[in-house]
Design an enzyme around this catalytic site. Structure first.
Site, short mmCIF file in Angstrom:
data_model
loop_
_atom_site.label_atom_id
_atom_site.label_comp_id
_atom_site.label_asym_id
_atom_site.label_seq_id
_atom_site.Cartn_x
_atom_site.Cartn_y
_atom_site.Cartn_z
N GLY A 2 71.88 -0.66 21.72
CA GLY A 2 71.24 -1.13 20.51
C GLY A 2 71.94 -2.28 19.82
N CYS A 61 66.45 -7.55 24.59
CA CYS A 61 67.19 -6.29 24.55
C CYS A 61 66.22 -5.12 24.48
CB CYS A 61 68.13 -6.24 23.35
SG CYS A 61 69.08 -4.70 23.30
N LYS A 95 67.84 -15.49 27.18
CA LYS A 95 67.95 -14.39 28.13
C LYS A 95 66.63 -13.65 28.16
CE LYS A 95 70.96 -10.96 30.06
NZ LYS A 95 72.31 -10.37 30.08
N ASN A 124 67.62 -9.54 31.95
CA ASN A 124 68.23 -8.42 31.25
C ASN A 124 67.83 -7.14 31.97
OD1 ASN A 124 69.55 -6.92 29.24
ND2 ASN A 124 68.83 -8.27 27.62
N GLY A 200 77.68 -8.16 35.17
CA GLY A 200 77.75 -7.27 34.02
C GLY A 200 78.23 -5.88 34.39
N THR A 201 77.34 -5.09 34.99
CA THR A 201 77.67 -3.70 35.31
C THR A 201 78.89 -3.60 36.23
OG1 THR A 201 75.33 -3.10 35.10
CG2 THR A 201 76.76 -1.55 36.26
#
Length: 241
Positions: A2, A61, A95, A124, A200-201
């Site tokens: 969030g 997001c 993004k 994303n 990222g991950t």
């Protein structure tokens, strides 16, 4: 999560300090507000600051309760970009969420091509997935519903990279994001049209050493195939006859 963070002033101060200590590096600042007005407030702070890096407007997001992903609404996206470029003259990209229908690629690219974007970041996380461990959901704060990233999304990310590579003005570059764990993964993103690859991950899971490993693996693939630079194979995905 969030979008929890320390606020725009904290990160601008941090980036300005980094710019002074590393003047030859390029820095990215990714931001979005909880409303269009707040988004413009953030962008105007960047515009009026000494930050000389690259700003990414996050229109995608999936983890904020009650807030839809902006870039699925092409009218709102058009309005925000039109208003932003009326005053924002620093390098700006966006993004994107993953798109799944060909018509969405067409309509989104039509919007993006009308603006002086430096890049689009594809993609994303895939919104509103669910991951379970030991009878409990893992993702918060939407009772388990949230963005899924990592290796799960690489095929979707590659499709988005290539679809926009085919449709966007060549002046708009593409950052490939999603499922990059190896040099082969990075190679495939670039083959589909990415100029840069984001991790990222895998970074979260393996730490900063992953950058050197993936770079070495990518260089080995390029050497094996006789490629000297990224432009030798960027976007040159082959199709079945």
């Amino acid at each position: 999560m969030g979008l929890p963070n320390q606020g725009i002033d904290y990160y601008l101060d941090y980036l300005l300090t980094l710019q002074e200590s590393h003047p030859k590096r390029a820095f990215f600042l990714s931001l979005v507000g909880m409303s269009p007005d707040e988004t413009h407030m953030l962008l105007k702070k960047v515009q009026n600051s000494g930050f000389n890096g690259i700003t990414e407007l996050n229109l995608s997001c999936p983890n904020v309760p009650g807030k839809p992903q902006i870039a699925y609404d092409f009218e709102t996206t058009e309005r925000i970009l039109s208003e932003a470029f009326a005053y924002f003259d620093k390098p700006l990209g966006i993004k994107l969420p993953p798109y799944f229908d060909i018509v969405d690629f067409d309509q989104a690219a039509e919007v993006f091509n009308r603006h002086p974007l430096k890049f689009v970041n594809c993609v994303n996380s895939i919104g509103n997935g669910m991951y379970i461990e030991d009878e409990s959901v893992v993702i918060r704060p939407k009772n388990g519903f949230g963005g899924i990233g990592g290796q799960y999304i690489k095929p979707t990310a590659l499709a988005n990279v290539h679809a926009f590579y085919q449709r966007l003005d060549p002046s708009i570059q593409i950052i490939g994001t999603g499922g990059v764990y190896s040099g082969r993964d990075a190679f495939e993103h670039i083959l589909c049209g990415a100029s840069m690859v984001q991790i990222g991950t895998a970074l979260h899971q393996q730490g900063v050493g992953i950058f050197e490993r993936i770079s070495l693996e990518l260089k080995a693939i390029m050497a094996q195939k006789g490629y000297e630079k990224l432009e030798d194979f960027k976007g040159k995905l082959k199709y079945l006859a």
